[in-house]
Design a protein around this motif. Structure first.
Motif, short mmCIF file in Angstrom:
data_model
loop_
_atom_site.label_atom_id
_atom_site.label_comp_id
_atom_site.label_asym_id
_atom_site.label_seq_id
_atom_site.Cartn_x
_atom_site.Cartn_y
_atom_site.Cartn_z
N ARG A 53 0.85 -1.16 0.07
CA ARG A 53 -0.10 0.07 0.09
C ARG A 53 0.96 1.31 0.04
O ARG A 53 0.48 2.00 -0.80
N GLN A 56 2.09 1.90 -3.64
CA GLN A 56 0.96 2.16 -4.51
C GLN A 56 0.57 3.64 -4.09
O GLN A 56 0.40 4.47 -5.07
N ARG A 57 0.76 3.94 -2.85
CA ARG A 57 0.54 5.47 -2.43
C ARG A 57 1.74 6.32 -3.35
O ARG A 57 1.11 7.50 -3.93
N ILE A 60 0.80 6.57 -6.91
CA ILE A 60 -0.36 7.39 -7.22
C ILE A 60 0.03 8.88 -7.11
O ILE A 60 -0.05 9.72 -7.97
N THR A 61 0.79 9.21 -6.20
CA THR A 61 1.37 10.50 -5.98
C THR A 61 2.28 11.01 -7.11
O THR A 61 2.29 12.02 -7.71
N MET A 63 2.30 9.72 -10.22
CA MET A 63 1.46 10.04 -11.38
C MET A 63 0.86 11.26 -11.37
O MET A 63 0.73 12.06 -12.44
N ARG A 64 0.11 11.46 -10.19
CA ARG A 64 -0.57 12.79 -10.00
C ARG A 64 0.43 14.13 -10.15
O ARG A 64 0.05 14.78 -11.11
N SER A 67 1.14 14.15 -13.97
CA SER A 67 -0.15 14.63 -14.68
C SER A 67 -0.17 16.21 -14.74
O SER A 67 -0.50 16.86 -15.70
#
Ligand SMILES: [Zn+2]
Length: 75
Positions: A53, A56-57, A60-61, A63-64, A67
């Protein structure tokens, strides 16, 4: 040992009309329903699951942020 003098769980319980749960509390001040220890290490709480986890966090951070910087570039 007086049963009535044992520390009680103060968690608010739906089953008790929002009043404190009043189960006999463990060392952490909560009963075994509300924040007692997890008896069997499984699923969500194994060391591996925690590490996954965290990873994964982090992804995600990343990728954000990527982006967001891409959006800045497009502007
Ligand atoms: Zn409780």
């Amino acid at each position: 040992m007086d049963f009535k003098k044992l520390p009680r769980c103060g968690a608010r319980a739906k089953s008790n009309f929002g009043l404190p749960c009043r189960h006999v509390a463990l060392k952490n001040g909560r009963c075994h329903y509300h924040g007692g220890k997890v008896p069997v290490k499984n699923g969500r709480y194994t060391k591996l699951a925690r590490m996954e986890r965290t990873e994964q966090r982090r992804l995600i951070t990343t990728m954000r942020n990527t982006s967001l910087s891409l959006e800045e570039l497009v502007k």
